[in-house]
Design a protein around this motif. Sequence first.
Motif, PDB file in Angstrom:
ATOM      1  N   SER A 140      50.838  58.452  50.060  1.00 34.95           N
ATOM      2  CA  SER A 140      52.222  58.201  49.434  1.00 34.95           C
ATOM      3  C   SER A 140      51.968  58.758  48.033  1.00 34.95           C
ATOM      4  N   ALA A 141      50.706  58.129  47.463  1.00 33.58           N
ATOM      5  CA  ALA A 141      50.349  58.454  45.855  1.00 33.58           C
ATOM      6  C   ALA A 141      50.318  59.890  45.898  1.00 33.58           C
ATOM      7  N   LEU A 142      49.492  60.532  46.721  1.00 33.82           N
ATOM      8  CA  LEU A 142      49.247  61.956  46.899  1.00 33.82           C
ATOM      9  C   LEU A 142      50.642  62.980  46.808  1.00 33.82           C
ATOM     10  N   MET A 143      51.469  62.357  47.741  1.00 35.11           N
ATOM     11  CA  MET A 143      52.509  63.188  47.836  1.00 35.11           C
ATOM     12  C   MET A 143      53.366  63.052  46.532  1.00 35.11           C
ATOM     13  N   GLU A 144      53.458  61.868  45.948  1.00 36.03           N
ATOM     14  CA  GLU A 144      54.335  61.613  44.668  1.00 36.03           C
ATOM     15  C   GLU A 144      53.588  62.536  43.549  1.00 36.03           C
ATOM     16  N   HIS A 145      52.108  62.484  43.560  1.00 39.55           N
ATOM     17  CA  HIS A 145      51.578  63.263  42.367  1.00 39.55           C
ATOM     18  C   HIS A 145      51.840  64.619  42.733  1.00 39.55           C
ATOM     19  N   CYS A 146      51.977  65.233  43.778  1.00 45.84           N
ATOM     20  CA  CYS A 146      52.390  66.593  43.950  1.00 45.84           C
ATOM     21  C   CYS A 146      53.843  66.923  43.504  1.00 45.84           C
ATOM     22  N   ALA A 147      54.774  65.975  43.924  1.00 47.14           N
ATOM     23  CA  ALA A 147      56.064  66.131  43.599  1.00 47.14           C
ATOM     24  C   ALA A 147      56.326  65.981  42.131  1.00 47.14           C
ATOM     25  N   ASN A 148      55.536  65.480  41.214  1.00 44.63           N
ATOM     26  CA  ASN A 148      55.513  64.981  39.981  1.00 44.63           C
ATOM     27  C   ASN A 148      55.105  66.192  39.084  1.00 44.63           C
ATOM     28  N   LYS A 149      54.275  66.991  39.555  1.00 49.50           N
ATOM     29  CA  LYS A 149      53.602  68.083  38.721  1.00 49.50           C
ATOM     30  C   LYS A 149      54.926  69.000  38.049  1.00 49.50           C
ATOM     31  N   VAL A 150      54.504  69.392  37.130  1.00 48.81           N
ATOM     32  CA  VAL A 150      55.659  70.142  36.187  1.00 48.81           C
ATOM     33  C   VAL A 150      54.830  71.578  35.476  1.00 48.81           C
ATOM     34  N   ASP A 151      55.556  72.369  35.268  1.00 53.79           N
ATOM     35  CA  ASP A 151      55.039  73.786  34.545  1.00 53.79           C
ATOM     36  C   ASP A 151      55.016  73.664  33.148  1.00 53.79           C
ATOM     37  N   LYS A 152      54.769  74.643  32.496  1.00 57.91           N
ATOM     38  CA  LYS A 152      54.968  74.546  30.988  1.00 57.91           C
ATOM     39  C   LYS A 152      56.108  74.253  30.388  1.00 57.91           C
ATOM     40  N   TYR A 153      57.199  74.677  31.150  1.00 63.22           N
ATOM     41  CA  TYR A 153      58.686  74.333  30.671  1.00 63.22           C
ATOM     42  C   TYR A 153      59.024  72.910  31.022  1.00 63.22           C
ATOM     43  N   ASP A 154      58.027  72.201  31.374  1.00 60.94           N
ATOM     44  CA  ASP A 154      58.537  70.670  31.933  1.00 60.94           C
ATOM     45  C   ASP A 154      59.328  70.715  33.285  1.00 60.94           C
ATOM     46  N   GLU A 155      59.340  71.660  33.965  1.00 62.79           N
ATOM     47  CA  GLU A 155      60.042  71.856  35.427  1.00 62.79           C
ATOM     48  C   GLU A 155      59.348  71.584  36.423  1.00 62.79           C
ATOM     49  N   PRO A 156      59.733  71.057  37.630  1.00 61.30           N
ATOM     50  CA  PRO A 156      58.887  70.717  38.770  1.00 61.30           C
ATOM     51  C   PRO A 156      58.136  71.929  39.057  1.00 61.30           C
ATOM     52  N   LEU A 157      56.735  71.835  39.386  1.00 60.79           N
ATOM     53  CA  LEU A 157      55.905  72.943  39.727  1.00 60.79           C
ATOM     54  C   LEU A 157      56.200  73.508  41.253  1.00 60.79           C
ATOM     55  N   LEU A 158      55.999  72.174  42.040  1.00 59.41           N
ATOM     56  CA  LEU A 158      56.269  72.377  43.475  1.00 59.41           C
ATOM     57  C   LEU A 158      57.549  72.041  44.081  1.00 59.41           C
ATOM     58  N   GLY A 159      58.094  72.961  44.601  1.00 60.15           N
ATOM     59  CA  GLY A 159      59.571  72.760  45.344  1.00 60.15           C
ATOM     60  C   GLY A 159      59.357  72.268  46.762  1.00 60.15           C
ATOM     61  N   TYR A 160      60.376  72.095  47.535  1.00 62.19           N
ATOM     62  CA  TYR A 160      60.481  71.570  48.833  1.00 62.19           C
ATOM     63  C   TYR A 160      59.396  72.178  49.670  1.00 62.19           C
ATOM     64  N   SER A 161      59.268  73.604  49.570  1.00 63.94           N
ATOM     65  CA  SER A 161      58.547  74.292  50.368  1.00 63.94           C
ATOM     66  C   SER A 161      57.076  74.013  50.433  1.00 63.94           C
ATOM     67  N   PRO A 162      56.594  73.953  49.248  1.00 60.50           N
ATOM     68  CA  PRO A 162      55.044  73.751  49.324  1.00 60.50           C
ATOM     69  C   PRO A 162      54.685  72.345  49.444  1.00 60.50           C
ATOM     70  N   LEU A 163      55.821  71.665  49.132  1.00 64.45           N
ATOM     71  CA  LEU A 163      55.518  70.366  49.308  1.00 64.45           C
ATOM     72  C   LEU A 163      55.745  69.875  50.918  1.00 64.45           C
ATOM     73  N   LYS A 164      56.274  70.460  51.899  1.00 62.79           N
ATOM     74  CA  LYS A 164      56.255  70.371  53.045  1.00 62.79           C
ATOM     75  C   LYS A 164      55.131  70.989  53.641  1.00 62.79           C
TER      76      LYS A 164
END
Length: 529
Positions: A140-164
């Motif tokens: 759970s902590a790993l998936m939450e960590h990945c979902a909270n990653k952001v790019d230099k514009y402070d937007e989500p780095l990973l969308g649904y497809s890479p998280l899946k």
Amino acid sequence: MTNPPQNTRAGTRNGEGKPFYEPSSGKWAFKITLPREPGATSAPKPIVRRRKTPEEARMAALKELARRENAGTLAPIPKPKKGSQVLTGALTVEQYSQIWLSQQKAGSATLSAYSGLLRLHIVPVIGSKALVDVSKADISALMEHCANKVDKYDEPLLGYSPLKKIFGLLSRIFNTAVEQDLILKTPVISAHKPVVPTREDLIRTQRVVQRRPIAHKMLIDASMHRTERPLEYVWLRLMFLGLRQGERGGLLFADIDNLYSPGQAVMNIRHQIAGEGRGVDGVGKGIYIKDSLKTKDSYRALAVDEDLRKALVDLYEQRRTALADGTLTTWAQRKGDERFNDLVLLTASGAPYYQQMDCKRWKAYRLAWADRYAKNPAERALITERWAGHINRKITATMLYMLNTPMHTARQILGHGSEAMTEYYTAFEAMNLAPAINALASLTSANACATFESERLSDAVVVAGKPWSELKDRFATIEEARGALEGVVLANDDISEEEIANAKAITPLTPALAQTVSAVRIDQIPWLP
């Protein structure tokens, strides 16, 4: 909680006994007696685990046994502390994942993708943990960590497809570990699976809406210079026809039927340019022409309009001349594949438009276009920043919607598996909804208001001693009622001032409508059944 039995007894060796209840701890316990190892003076202490339920106690004891056997010893193994080095002999997630990769029979491209997901997202978080110690909370902590990653514009780095993909890789690895008896249960459960988005978030939708007019201008500009720069025109047209990056790069002239026949040319999407990279064994094809597409729905045939056909003909003639006089050298000999000579998109040096090359070309094109046409810093930022090439497929879907293209036709053009995916790609702009909004507004238009007022006014009229409201279901008009009822005589044919005054008292009228009503005959008052 399960009630303790009346007669408790300890489990026997090798985990074949039964859990027993300990009144002193108020918990269930499971005991595994271990044999003496060769060369040891005594047997290790039994494994005893205490939990709230019998099943939890049994599973905990067996898990500890598997952990020790995995480490090559039956002696107790201290669990590694956070931040410390894992003890020699204890198999970690990172170590096992490399073993797992080496056992897979997938292609080099797939293995390279797995390796990247492990290296970038999984190993940094749980790589140092012992395989048997990974819990549901860790996943759970790993998936939450990945979902909270952001790019230099402070937007989500990973969308649904890479998280899946990360979730799927974790499931495969831990399920294999269960099959190999390295762990008893997988810690990866369905609750960890990322949620499927129903629509793009507002920011991403606005990104498409803001860039759609700019893309339109780009296409117009490229069309104006089609004869001078056919390669640029063809590349841009293919991009905004919704072809994926690999499909553009892998398109062959041989895939275009009737190229020299106006109005009959058809472009068949059959190949893609791909790169295997290098897998865990250090071997890979590199860039190559792949004979399969992303999905079975990606195979499609698209009609070629006349402007695009002419540009393709010009490009093909230039290519044949360059290959004949030796001014162009492609990767055909280097790759041992003559189809590299037939690729529609090639750089001046003969390189194909693979992913990195296409991205660089798109970035350079946007910078040059902004230098020529951007009117202010804000518009320049829209052109040069955060405009990934994949957004253009969504722009294409939006353009098709604005042109009233049926959703099933847009799906075929884009190569989607369902109309729902095409709708997901479409950014519904506010102005696209204007016709529907105007239709709603027409319900309260001036004509509708006048009809409503006239209806109320007509109810004040009396025919043959009865109000018109009681007769309107029997007659279409007041004149018809007047002619049908014998002995009906009105004071005069025109509406009298007294009748007008009575109508105004019953139904307040606007000055303009009151003036209109005063000027018409009673049989001219409109009525909508």
